[in-house]
Scaffold this active site. Structure first.
Site, short mmCIF file in Angstrom:
data_model
loop_
_atom_site.label_atom_id
_atom_site.label_comp_id
_atom_site.label_asym_id
_atom_site.label_seq_id
_atom_site.Cartn_x
_atom_site.Cartn_y
_atom_site.Cartn_z
N HIS A 71 117.50 117.99 126.42
CA HIS A 71 117.66 117.15 127.07
C HIS A 71 117.68 118.06 128.86
O HIS A 71 117.89 118.59 128.48
CB HIS A 71 118.45 116.15 126.90
N CYS A 129 112.41 114.37 131.32
CA CYS A 129 113.28 114.71 131.74
C CYS A 129 113.62 115.93 132.52
O CYS A 129 114.13 116.34 133.93
CB CYS A 129 114.20 114.97 130.39
N ASP A 140 122.09 111.34 135.53
CA ASP A 140 120.65 111.14 134.36
C ASP A 140 119.61 110.55 134.97
O ASP A 140 119.67 109.61 135.36
CB ASP A 140 121.02 111.31 133.42
#
Lengths: 643, 301
Positions: free
Chosen positions: A445, A401, A461
């Site tokens: 994250h 991420c 995202d």
């Protein structure tokens, strides 16, 4: 103390002390623990080798060494750690000095203090159970010291009964005893303990293996609806400043307006585990919260309370929001670049129409690029020491991420679109037993936020584009399939294990919620639900609670007569009761015949009846042969007896 | 039999004035085959009581006056060389009688005391390897002066235990004393007493006493008393199992005298002071006061 018994008692006492001090190995410095072990071992050998025990002078020397060790560790005797260590050293020293029975008692009491000091460090339910158990063993030791014969199992049984009997009292005291917050000065020397957690910077290129820690970060209990996993972004620090490798927080001014929220409000309670930072991870976007929480310029919640203690917060969030205008300091921070982007980057941006189309088009183009090109999600990316963003975008194509978020933000900024990295947690596993979410370190994250006109800060995202399941799966076990390729969810044992873990987790949650977090505020809340609003009425309440118990006990002890199973005696007692109503009480040591004679003087008209009853009773109770007929006759006589 | 007991008591009370309870206890002690210790100051009728009982029971009676120089041989007898037959012949001492009055037993040395007490316990005498049985029935009534008087060797607890009962006579009350002073000499009255209960009948009664029923409830009470004396701080040392047996035996005799075939708690209470007093506190003659806490605290069920 009987000399032939000391050996057994000493072994028992030392074993219980060993059990008590053992868990302190995590809390106290190893030198102190080692010193205690030395004293303990010395005493243990001394059970069999009396002559090896140190004399007064050596004990004095040991005491000096102990004090020196303490001083070396803490530069004084104040504070929690120093106090605990002092008690442990004192306990060890006292062990070498057992001469009289009194010393055994002193050691037992010291050991109780050391046992309870464990709660200064750990308050988990398992530890509480353990301490209860070892206290039970210590009680058994005390019982053994007092009994003429050392019977370990008998003593343990008695101790267990005493412990069980004292539990209701402990619970009542726990609930009712006035709770006093420890003054700050008592804790001033306490060193903060380092804890893992999200950090305030991010350097994706320097990490080649992201551990999947199952450590719990916080729990969330929703009052009503629970948002779907893809909306559960728990906001942590916002990283705006970058030097090309490392991303850190930037100081920005407060946003111009408050976010405008629409849609479902989500009410929930966050139970934070102890951590270093004063961050509270709220669902994007927190709207209603109360002190000690504050919202900073990055829409992140922080607390002014102690972060190293478990704490509970009530928050209401909306997942649909518009933040509105961007202020100059935000804009500056969100467009900052470490230098002129390289040609390769610029080329990629223009290829994806970054310079010549609206921002939302470019975002979609970029996400599509991640999706269609050969990009992979992995927890074990290759190292990218130099130019991590370029290496990731053009060479390795492997990352997690942070790689995606930082590359995404970098490309946005290249296209002059304000963007920033937001870190936090995503998703969380639903604990079906306790009906709450558990967010673990593995849920950490990083995602991106882009400022768009008319909308404000919008969450993008990029990881979701490449690893959909990372975001949408409800259960982390399935998520792990993505990491390791093992379909663990189908293994029955694993399911069973997961259920057990959830069950335990739920129990633990309630323990923390209702036991550990029971402070003076929750106490007064609890008590006010019974109409008790101040200490005074609480004391009255306690008296009202305890007085009947004591009265009942007194009555029980004073008036409890030995139960008799003898039918004849029961009937005779009925006769006595009838007479007692008229003031003719039979004395404890008065025989029935004497009583009969005495009663006859008072009740001359009943002489025949009393004589008959007395004679029948004597015959039935003390006589050689008792006939059923006599019993019946006695029954009727007593039944019809009237004064 | 009951009638004979009744008459016996009546006759005895004619001689020993104003002490029916003590007389009754003394008889109870004899019926229970126990030895009796009478402890009191001189001149209150100890010897007369013993003499009267011996007369009424038709027992041959011998009094031994204990002095500080009395020897065991003076009590149990000795072997004397018979010049005619060229052998030693045993001459039985005064202990070879059915009723022996050991007067002022605590004036004698412990050696002489124990000679008598052994004979009491064994009901036989061994002299120079030969055993001579004592006559049946055999009673010892010992009298003792209060131990604070000069020239006494108080009996140790272990020997006091040999006596089933200890009674105190005490001064007679005003009325009895007047009667005593104005009446005939006790001695001559005593001489003229008829036998009320011959020895054969006495032995039958003693046998009947052993048959008196003791129920579990009574045993409970008896045990409660024993354990009370052992646990109560009142007493230095509790009642021994032998004391427990003595208590039951005496209670049975008391029940028999009360014309019952089963003992009840009142029987135990009646004999308790006499049976337990000297066993609980040797030096104290206030038996009733000694056992008062027991009577007050041990519950009868």
């Amino acid at each position: 103390m009987k000399p032939e018994l000391d050996k057994n008692i000493l072994i028992f006492l030392l074993s219980s002390i060993g059990l008590i001090v053992l868990p302190h190995v995590y809390n106290i410095p190893l030198t102190i623990f080692g010193f205690f072990c030395l004293l303990f071992g010395w005493r243990f050998i001394g059970i069999w080798k009396q002559n090896w025990l140190p004399g007064k002078l050596v004990i004095l020397l040991l005491a000096v060494i102990g004090i020196a060790l303490l001083y070396n560790q803490h530069q004084g005797l104040f504070g929690l750690d120093a106090g605990t260590n002092l008690f442990i050293i004192a306990l060890g020293l006292k062990l070498l000095e057992i001469k009289k029975e009194r010393d055994l008692y002193l050691i037992s009491y010291l050991a109780f203090i050391v046992a309870s000091s464990q709660f200064l460090y750990e308050q988990s339910m398992l530890m509480a159970a353990y301490i209860l158990l070892v206290c039970c063993v210590l009680l058994a030791t005390l019982i053994s010291i007092n009994s003429s014969k050392v019977q370990i199992f008998g003593a343990l049984k008695t101790a267990a009964i005493i412990t069980a009997q004292s539990l209701p009292i402990a619970v009542a005291l726990f609930i009712l005893f006035p709770r006093i917050e420890a003054p700050r000065w008592m804790l001033f020397n306490e060193q903060p303990h380092a804890r893992t957690g999200l950090s305030d910077s991010m350097e994706p290129g320097s990490i080649s293996d992201l551990g999947v820690s199952e450590e719990l970060v916080f729990r969330v209990k929703f009052a009503g609806a629970i948002p779907p996993s893809r909306q559960r972004y728990w906001r942590g620090p916002v990283l705006s400043y970058t030097d090309g490798k490392r991303w850190t927080q930037a100081a920005v001014q407060k946003p111009l307006g408050k976010p405008v929220v629409t849609g479902t409000p989500y009410q929930y309670t966050i139970l934070m585990e102890p951590q270093d930072k004063n961050w509270v991870f709220a669902l994007d976007m927190p709207q209603e919260f109360s002190s000690p929480l504050t919202l900073n310029a990055d829409y992140q919640l922080t607390t002014s309370g102690r972060p190293d203690k478990r704490a509970e917060y009530k928050v209401t969030s909306y997942t649909n929001y518009k933040t509105g205008l961007i202020n100059p300091s935000e804009y500056k921070a969100a467009t900052q670049l470490p230098g002129e982007p390289s040609d390769k980057i610029k080329q990629l941006v223009s290829q994806l129409h970054g310079f010549d189309s609206p921002p939302d088009n470019f975002i979609n183009q970029l996400l599509n690029h991640f999706r269609t090109e050969d990009f992979h999600y992995t927890l074990t990316p290759p190292l990218m020491e130099e130019n991590p963003i370029e290496s990731f975008l053009f060479k390795t194509h492997y990352g997690f991420c942070s790689h995606y978020a930082s590359a995404f933000v970098y490309l946005m900024r290249t296209a002059h679109i304000p963007a920033r990295v937001v870190t936090g947690y995503q998703g969380g596993e639903m604990n079906k037993v306790g009906d709450f979410l558990e967010i673990r370190q593995a849920d950490a994250h990083a995602w991106a936020e882009v400022w768009l006109e008319n909308q404000g800060w919008v969450r993008v995202d990029p990881t979701a584009a490449i690893a959909q399941e990372r975001i949408e799966q409800e259960i982390s076990a399935n998520r792990q399939t993505a990491y390791y390729g093992i379909p663990t969810a189908n293994i029955p044992a694993y399911n069973w294990l997961r259920k057990t873990r959830q069950l335990w987790s739920s129990v633990d949650y309630n323990w923390h919620r209702w036991v550990i977090n029971y402070d003076n505020k929750s106490q007064s809340n609890f008590l006010s639900s019974f109409g008790i609003n101040d200490i005074k009425s609480m004391i009255y309440g306690m008296i009202a609670f305890i007085a009947p118990i004591i009265a009942a006990l007194c009555w029980f002890m004073l008036y409890q007569k030995p139960k008799t199973a003898d039918k004849v005696l029961l009937i005779y007692n009925r006769f006595c009761k009838k007479l007692a109503k008229h003031g003719l009480l039979r004395g404890a040591g008065e025989g029935v015949k004497d009583f009969g004679e005495r009663v006859k003087i008072k009740l001359p008209e009943q002489t025949a009846n009393i004589d008959q009853i007395t004679a029948l009773f004597i015959k039935l109770r003390y006589g050689r042969v008792a006939a059923e007929e006599d019993f019946r006759q006695l029954k009727t006589l007593v039944g019809s007896f009237r004064v | 039999m009951q009638n004979a007991i009744h008459q016996l008591l009546d006759s005895a009370n004619q001689i020993i004035l104003g002490k029916p309870r003590q007389v009754r206890l003394a008889l109870c002690c004899l019926l229970a085959r126990g030895h009796l210790l009478i402890e009191d100051i001189p001149g209150v009728g100890k010897t007369t009581l013993a003499h009267t009982l011996a007369k009424l029971l038709g027992l041959n009676y011998q009094r031994i006056q204990f002095t500080s120089d009395i020897l065991p041989a003076d009590i149990i007898g000795s072997c004397v060389f018979d010049a005619k037959n060229h052998e030693f012949k045993f001459h039985p001492g005064p202990v070879f009688n059915q009723m022996v009055l050991a007067d002022e037993i605590n004036r004698a040395t412990p050696k002489a005391q124990s000679a008598l007490l052994e004979a009491m316990e064994e009901r036989q005498v061994t002299v120079e390897g030969k055993t001579y049985p004592l006559p049946q029935p055999f009673f010892v009534i010992a009298t003792q002066n209060p131990s604070h008087q000069i020239g006494t060797f108080p009996l140790p607890e272990s020997q006091l235990d040999r006596f089933l009962m200890r009674i105190e006579l005490g001064y007679p009350d005003h009325h009895a004393e007047r009667q005593l002073l104005s009446g005939q000499s006790r001695h001559s009255l005593c001489e003229s007493l008829p036998v009320q209960l011959p020895p054969e009948q006495l032995q039958d009664i003693q046998q009947a006493v052993t048959q008196v029923h003791v129920s579990a409830a009574l045993l409970d009470y008896c045990q409660a008393i024993i354990s009370f004396t052992r646990n109560s701080p009142e007493y230095h040392c509790g009642l021994s199992p032998r004391a427990g047996l003595a208590l039951l035996t005496a209670a049975k005799a008391w029940a028999f005298m009360d014309q019952r075939d089963a003992a009840i708690p009142e029987d135990i209470q009646a004999v308790l002071a006499a049976v337990a007093g000297h066993r609980l506190r040797a030096g104290n003659t206030q038996s009733e006061a000694i056992v008062a806490p027991i009577l007050a605290n041990v519950a009868v069920h």
